[in-house]
Design a protein around this motif. Sequence first.
Motif, short mmCIF file in Angstrom:
data_model
loop_
_atom_site.label_atom_id
_atom_site.label_comp_id
_atom_site.label_asym_id
_atom_site.label_seq_id
_atom_site.Cartn_x
_atom_site.Cartn_y
_atom_site.Cartn_z
N LEU A 164 0.82 -1.21 0.00
CA LEU A 164 0.00 0.00 0.00
C LEU A 164 0.85 1.26 0.00
CD1 LEU A 164 -2.93 -0.90 2.40
CD2 LEU A 164 -3.00 -0.63 -0.07
N GLU A 165 2.13 1.12 0.35
CA GLU A 165 2.94 2.34 0.46
C GLU A 165 3.02 3.10 -0.87
OE1 GLU A 165 7.44 0.53 0.07
OE2 GLU A 165 6.35 0.26 1.94
N ASN A 166 2.79 2.38 -1.98
CA ASN A 166 2.81 3.06 -3.28
C ASN A 166 1.61 3.96 -3.50
OD1 ASN A 166 5.18 1.79 -3.99
ND2 ASN A 166 4.09 -0.01 -4.77
N VAL A 167 0.57 3.74 -2.73
CA VAL A 167 -0.65 4.53 -2.96
C VAL A 167 -1.00 5.39 -1.74
CG1 VAL A 167 -1.65 3.03 -4.72
CG2 VAL A 167 -2.09 2.55 -2.31
N ILE A 168 0.00 5.60 -0.88
CA ILE A 168 -0.21 6.49 0.27
C ILE A 168 0.29 7.88 -0.08
CG2 ILE A 168 0.44 6.94 2.69
CD1 ILE A 168 -1.26 4.50 2.56
N CYS A 169 -0.50 8.88 0.23
CA CYS A 169 -0.09 10.26 -0.03
C CYS A 169 0.97 10.68 0.99
CB CYS A 169 -1.31 11.17 0.06
SG CYS A 169 -0.91 12.92 0.10
N PRO A 170 2.12 11.20 0.55
CA PRO A 170 3.16 11.59 1.50
C PRO A 170 2.83 12.87 2.27
CG PRO A 170 3.93 11.82 -0.77
CD PRO A 170 2.50 11.42 -0.85
N ILE A 171 1.74 13.51 1.93
CA ILE A 171 1.35 14.72 2.67
C ILE A 171 0.37 14.35 3.80
CG2 ILE A 171 0.31 17.03 2.52
CD1 ILE A 171 2.78 16.95 0.85
N CYS A 172 -0.69 13.64 3.45
CA CYS A 172 -1.73 13.36 4.46
C CYS A 172 -1.63 11.94 5.04
CB CYS A 172 -3.13 13.57 3.87
SG CYS A 172 -3.56 12.42 2.55
N TYR A 173 -0.82 11.10 4.43
CA TYR A 173 -0.65 9.70 4.87
C TYR A 173 -1.92 8.87 4.76
CZ TYR A 173 3.80 11.44 6.53
OH TYR A 173 5.03 12.03 6.59
N TYR A 174 -2.88 9.34 3.98
CA TYR A 174 -4.04 8.51 3.67
C TYR A 174 -3.87 7.99 2.24
CZ TYR A 174 -6.25 10.38 7.86
OH TYR A 174 -6.54 10.72 9.15
N ILE A 175 -4.81 7.10 1.84
CA ILE A 175 -4.77 6.60 0.46
C ILE A 175 -4.92 7.79 -0.49
CG2 ILE A 175 -5.97 5.12 -1.21
CD1 ILE A 175 -4.67 3.47 0.95
N LEU A 176 -4.09 7.82 -1.52
CA LEU A 176 -4.16 8.93 -2.49
C LEU A 176 -5.59 9.10 -2.98
CD1 LEU A 176 -1.02 8.06 -4.62
CD2 LEU A 176 -1.37 10.25 -3.43
N TRP A 177 -6.07 10.32 -2.93
CA TRP A 177 -7.43 10.57 -3.42
C TRP A 177 -7.36 11.61 -4.53
CZ3 TRP A 177 -11.49 7.94 -3.83
CH2 TRP A 177 -12.68 8.54 -4.26
N LYS A 178 -7.85 11.23 -5.72
CA LYS A 178 -7.76 12.08 -6.91
C LYS A 178 -6.34 12.63 -7.06
CE LYS A 178 -12.66 12.96 -6.94
NZ LYS A 178 -13.79 13.85 -6.72
N PRO A 179 -5.36 11.72 -7.20
CA PRO A 179 -3.97 12.16 -7.16
C PRO A 179 -3.54 12.95 -8.39
CG PRO A 179 -4.08 9.84 -7.72
CD PRO A 179 -5.49 10.27 -7.40
N ILE A 180 -2.55 13.80 -8.15
CA ILE A 180 -1.87 14.51 -9.24
C ILE A 180 -0.37 14.29 -9.05
CG2 ILE A 180 -3.64 16.27 -9.67
CD1 ILE A 180 -2.24 18.12 -7.77
N ALA A 181 0.38 14.47 -10.13
CA ALA A 181 1.82 14.24 -10.05
C ALA A 181 2.55 15.53 -10.39
CB ALA A 181 2.21 13.13 -11.03
N CYS A 182 3.74 15.67 -9.81
CA CYS A 182 4.61 16.79 -10.16
C CYS A 182 5.32 16.46 -11.47
CB CYS A 182 5.62 17.02 -9.04
SG CYS A 182 6.97 18.12 -9.51
N GLY A 183 5.24 17.36 -12.44
CA GLY A 183 5.86 17.11 -13.73
C GLY A 183 7.37 17.01 -13.65
N SER A 184 7.95 17.58 -12.60
CA SER A 184 9.41 17.58 -12.49
C SER A 184 9.92 16.34 -11.75
CB SER A 184 9.83 18.87 -11.79
OG SER A 184 11.17 18.83 -11.45
N CYS A 185 9.45 16.11 -10.51
CA CYS A 185 9.98 14.98 -9.73
C CYS A 185 9.08 13.75 -9.78
CB CYS A 185 10.22 15.39 -8.28
SG CYS A 185 8.71 15.72 -7.34
N LYS A 186 7.90 13.88 -10.38
CA LYS A 186 6.94 12.77 -10.57
C LYS A 186 6.31 12.27 -9.27
CE LYS A 186 8.28 12.79 -14.88
NZ LYS A 186 7.58 13.69 -15.81
N ASN A 187 6.60 12.93 -8.14
CA ASN A 187 5.95 12.51 -6.90
C ASN A 187 4.45 12.78 -6.98
OD1 ASN A 187 7.76 11.40 -4.84
ND2 ASN A 187 8.89 13.32 -5.14
#
Length: 221
Positions: A19-42
């Motif tokens: 599940l760590e691949n789908v955890i948001c590093p900001i809120c630590y919940y499951i990614l919800w409607k995720p977006i990615a950074c065009g530069s670092c891809k996080n």
Amino acid sequence: MFEENIDEKRVVTDTNMLLENVICPICYYILWKPIACGSCKNLLCRKCSDKNSNLCPFCRVTFQEQSPESNILSLLYNLRIRCYNSSNGCTDIVSYDLLEQHENLECKYISKKCHRCQQRVLIKNIDQHENLCEPIYRNECLQERSNERVDHRQSIFPMNQFLMEIFNSIFSLGQRPRTTFRNNLYQSAIFNQHHQQNYLVLFWILFKLIVLKPSSSFFFV
Ligand SMILES: [Zn+2]
Ligand SMILES: [Zn+2]
Ligand SMILES: [Zn+2]
Ligand SMILES: [Zn+2]
């Protein structure tokens, strides 16, 4: 209502998926409607992006929004998640893409605030509850909830509070408002106490209660 912060404990999975691949590093919940950074891809949830900054929270480069890669999206869409209302009795396990719809519309265990006592009640019971819920219990309910953050509109102004104390003492001596007359007066007092300008209305309600019902004024002689 739909709970956007999906705790990983709610994910039901029989594979060894990490599940760590789908955890948001900001809120630590499951990614919800995720977006990615065009530069670092996080990845991060859209709700977790900083509205006040246009920098990526990870690489501090100007944030260029990208869609997440399809493998992450397919991981998310394969998740099966226990309904947020499971503590209310819902046993449904719903796929990621249908979760919002389920929790907003389909779940039989959605709760709603009673507009009288402010307690949360299952939506299927709310009509019955509100018919039976006596506004006289409101003060008790608010006391129970006093540790919680109270909406400022519910704060009671000093003059109104003073009038409500008189009001409540009449009602506690006379117990619950038995007649429609008293019940209506009580409800309009409850309503008006939240409006600072309405102390004259409260005076008028008290006046009606005392003068038009001599049995109530007995307590003030
Ligand atoms: Zn997040
Ligand atoms: Zn970045
Ligand atoms: Zn449900
Ligand atoms: Zn209630």
